[in-house]
Design a protein around this motif. Structure first.
Motif, PDB file in Angstrom:
ATOM      1  N   ALA A 195       0.850  -1.193   0.000  1.00 38.52           N
ATOM      2  CA  ALA A 195       0.000   0.000   0.000  1.00 38.52           C
ATOM      3  C   ALA A 195       0.884   1.239   0.000  1.00 38.52           C
ATOM      4  O   ALA A 195       2.099   1.140   0.181  1.00 38.52           O
ATOM      5  N   VAL A 196       0.240   2.371  -0.181  1.00 36.76           N
ATOM      6  CA  VAL A 196       0.906   3.643   0.077  1.00 36.76           C
ATOM      7  C   VAL A 196       0.664   3.979   1.544  1.00 36.76           C
ATOM      8  O   VAL A 196      -0.488   3.969   1.995  1.00 36.76           O
ATOM      9  N   TYR A 197       1.718   4.257   2.259  1.00 41.61           N
ATOM     10  CA  TYR A 197       1.639   4.551   3.685  1.00 41.61           C
ATOM     11  C   TYR A 197       1.792   6.055   3.904  1.00 41.61           C
ATOM     12  O   TYR A 197       2.695   6.693   3.342  1.00 41.61           O
ATOM     13  N   TYR A 198       0.914   6.586   4.735  1.00 42.46           N
ATOM     14  CA  TYR A 198       0.892   8.018   5.012  1.00 42.46           C
ATOM     15  C   TYR A 198       1.104   8.277   6.497  1.00 42.46           C
ATOM     16  O   TYR A 198       0.478   7.636   7.344  1.00 42.46           O
ATOM     17  N   CYS A 199       1.936   9.235   6.771  1.00 47.54           N
ATOM     18  CA  CYS A 199       2.101   9.724   8.130  1.00 47.54           C
ATOM     19  C   CYS A 199       1.073  10.824   8.378  1.00 47.54           C
ATOM     20  O   CYS A 199       0.803  11.640   7.489  1.00 47.54           O
ATOM     21  N   ASN A 200       0.520  10.821   9.557  1.00 48.83           N
ATOM     22  CA  ASN A 200      -0.464  11.826   9.936  1.00 48.83           C
ATOM     23  C   ASN A 200      -0.110  12.339  11.321  1.00 48.83           C
ATOM     24  O   ASN A 200       0.270  11.559  12.205  1.00 48.83           O
ATOM     25  N   ALA A 201      -0.220  13.652  11.518  1.00 50.59           N
ATOM     26  CA  ALA A 201       0.107  14.202  12.828  1.00 50.59           C
ATOM     27  C   ALA A 201      -0.803  15.371  13.160  1.00 50.59           C
ATOM     28  O   ALA A 201      -1.085  16.217  12.302  1.00 50.59           O
ATOM     29  N   LEU A 202      -1.238  15.391  14.401  1.00 51.10           N
ATOM     30  CA  LEU A 202      -2.017  16.516  14.916  1.00 51.10           C
ATOM     31  C   LEU A 202      -1.011  17.466  15.558  1.00 51.10           C
ATOM     32  O   LEU A 202      -0.396  17.130  16.571  1.00 51.10           O
ATOM     33  N   VAL A 203      -0.843  18.624  14.939  1.00 58.23           N
ATOM     34  CA  VAL A 203       0.244  19.530  15.321  1.00 58.23           C
ATOM     35  C   VAL A 203      -0.315  20.862  15.789  1.00 58.23           C
ATOM     36  O   VAL A 203      -1.202  21.439  15.138  1.00 58.23           O
ATOM     37  N   THR A 204       0.227  21.353  16.890  1.00 57.07           N
ATOM     38  CA  THR A 204      -0.084  22.706  17.350  1.00 57.07           C
ATOM     39  C   THR A 204       1.073  23.609  16.962  1.00 57.07           C
ATOM     40  O   THR A 204       2.224  23.326  17.318  1.00 57.07           O
ATOM     41  N   SER A 205       0.768  24.661  16.218  1.00 57.89           N
ATOM     42  CA  SER A 205       1.812  25.569  15.755  1.00 57.89           C
ATOM     43  C   SER A 205       2.171  26.562  16.851  1.00 57.89           C
ATOM     44  O   SER A 205       1.477  26.687  17.865  1.00 57.89           O
ATOM     45  N   THR A 206       3.230  27.296  16.596  1.00 56.56           N
ATOM     46  CA  THR A 206       3.654  28.315  17.560  1.00 56.56           C
ATOM     47  C   THR A 206       2.645  29.454  17.660  1.00 56.56           C
ATOM     48  O   THR A 206       2.679  30.237  18.602  1.00 56.56           O
ATOM     49  N   ARG A 207       1.736  29.529  16.689  1.00 58.28           N
ATOM     50  CA  ARG A 207       0.683  30.543  16.731  1.00 58.28           C
ATOM     51  C   ARG A 207      -0.543  30.041  17.494  1.00 58.28           C
ATOM     52  O   ARG A 207      -1.527  30.750  17.622  1.00 58.28           O
ATOM     53  N   GLY A 208      -0.454  28.790  17.938  1.00 56.61           N
ATOM     54  CA  GLY A 208      -1.535  28.270  18.768  1.00 56.61           C
ATOM     55  C   GLY A 208      -2.627  27.536  18.033  1.00 56.61           C
ATOM     56  O   GLY A 208      -3.620  27.130  18.631  1.00 56.61           O
ATOM     57  N   TYR A 209      -2.464  27.348  16.713  1.00 52.68           N
ATOM     58  CA  TYR A 209      -3.470  26.632  15.940  1.00 52.68           C
ATOM     59  C   TYR A 209      -3.125  25.148  15.894  1.00 52.68           C
ATOM     60  O   TYR A 209      -1.974  24.769  15.691  1.00 52.68           O
TER      61      TYR A 209
END
Length: 120
Positions: A91-105
Motif C-alpha cells: 500500500a501507500v503509507y501516510y504519516c499523519n500528525a495533529l500539530v499545534t503551531s507556535t501561533r496556537g493553531y
C-alpha cells in the motif's frame, strides 16, 4: 507552515522488514497524536497504528504483533517498524500528525505518502 516528510518505503519480500520514518518541521509548538495510515489500490485509507504524545499506542488488528509505532518527541519524528511483512501490506503509507503551531493553531497534517510493496 508545518510539513511532514516520510521516508523508508520500498520493495521487500514476504517475511521481510521495513522501517518508515516521518519528520515534522516548521513552526511547531507540539506534536500531539501521530498516526500511520495506508491505502491499497481500490481500497479506502485505513489506520494502521497511532501513538499519543504520552506514548499510548493503538494498532489495527491486521498488524498487531508485527508492526511497532514509535516517536521521538524531542525531534518531532515518528517511525513505524514493520516486520513479517505480507503481500496484503502492500500500500501507500501516510504519516499523519495533529500539530499545534507556535501561533496556537492545531491542525491535522498529512505526509506525501511512501510506497511499500511486498512481493517475491
Amino acid at each position: 507552515q508545518v510539513q511532514l516528510v516520510e521516508s523508508g518505503g520500498g520493495l521487500v519480500q514476504p517475511g521481510g522488514s521495513l522501517r518508515l520514518s516521518c519528520a515534522a518541521s516548521g513552526k511547531i509548538l507540539s506534536v500531539n497524536r501521530v498516526g500511520w495510515y495506508r491505502q491499497a489500490p481500490g481500497k479506502e485509507r485505513e489506520l494502521v497504528a497511532s501513538i499519543t504524545s504520552g506514548g499510548g499506542t493503538e494498532y489495527a488488528d491486521s498488524v498487531k504483533g508485527r508492526f511497532t509505532i514509535s516517536r521521538d518527541n524531542a525531534k518531532n519524528t515518528g517511525a513505524l517498524q514493520m516486520n513479517s511483512l505480507k503481500f496484503v501490506d502492500t500500500a501507500v503509507y501516510y504519516c499523519n500528525a495533529l500539530v499545534t503551531s507556535t501561533r496556537g493553531y492545531t491542525y491535522n497534517y498529512w505526509g506525501q505518502g511512501t510506497q511499500v510493496t511486498v512481493s517475491s
